[in-house]
Design a protein around this motif. Structure first.
Motif: not given
Length: 202
Positions: A25-31, A75-81, A191-198
């Motif tokens: 999903f091109n989002i960031i895994h934050l461990s 430092s990753n404030n442009t991430a999609k999620g 995402l479909a319901v919220e229409m968030i462009p990920v």
């Protein structure tokens, strides 16, 4: 931006599934653990403070962990999620976590708990211990103690998020791809319901 909390008992696969979601999903895994270890490796002020505490045999305080995570978010404030793996760990961290997201115009969108029968968890961890040499996976009694700590400390956060209507449980037994498909279906429906462009990579 979508914010997902992934949690589950040791051996449930939350780290692995978080990484797979990151790729799909091109989002960031934050461990939390990984981010803190990286700060220590880079010898940043936060990392040096963490190293002093750990070397002194002290617990890693919540306040320091959140400082490090906030630094990572900024430092990753442009991430999609983000998919958060390791926080919040207990009910007392929920309000702090909410405040951290709120300052960045975010909320908890989805909370996903991976469900696995205890005996399967034990066998998974014993197998992992054989290959990795991790002391916390070294024996049945040690593993059961970790699972009881999870039941007492972390599992209760589910109730709080159920009250908000963002909690979902996923059957995490099966192949990695099968479990990923179950999680992906949930996320795609949201995402479909919220229409968030990920961007979904297929």
């Amino acid at each position: 931006m979508v914010n997902i909390i992934m949690f589950g008992p040791p051996g449930s696969g939350k780290g692995t599934q978080s990484k797979l979601l990151q790729d799909k999903f091109n989002i960031i895994h934050l461990s939390t653990g990984d981010v803190c270890r990286e700060e220590i490796k880079l010898a940043t002020p936060e990392g040096l403070e963490a190293k002093r505490l750990i070397d002194g045999g002290n617990f890693f305080p919540d306040k320091l962990a959140y400082r490090i995570v906030e630094k990572f978010l900024d430092s990753n404030n442009t991430a999609k999620g983000f998919v958060y793996d390791g926080m919040p760990r207990h009910e007392g961290q929920i309000e702090v976590f909410d405040e951290m997201l709120s300052k960045r115009n975010g909320v908890v969108d989805l909370v996903i708990e991976l469900k696995v029968e205890e005996e399967i968890l034990i066998q998974r961890l014993l197998k992992r211990g054989e290959s990795s040499g991790r002391p916390d996976d070294s024996g049945r009694e040690v593993i059961i103690k970790r699972l009881r700590i999870y039941d007492d400390v972390t599992a209760p956060i589910a109730k709080r998020y159920k009250e908000r209507g963002v909690y979902h449980s996923i059957d995490a037994i099966g192949s990695l791809n099968n479990v990923l498909d179950r999680i992906s279906l949930l996320l795609e429906e949201y995402l479909a319901v919220e229409m968030i462009p990920v961007e979904v990579q297929r």
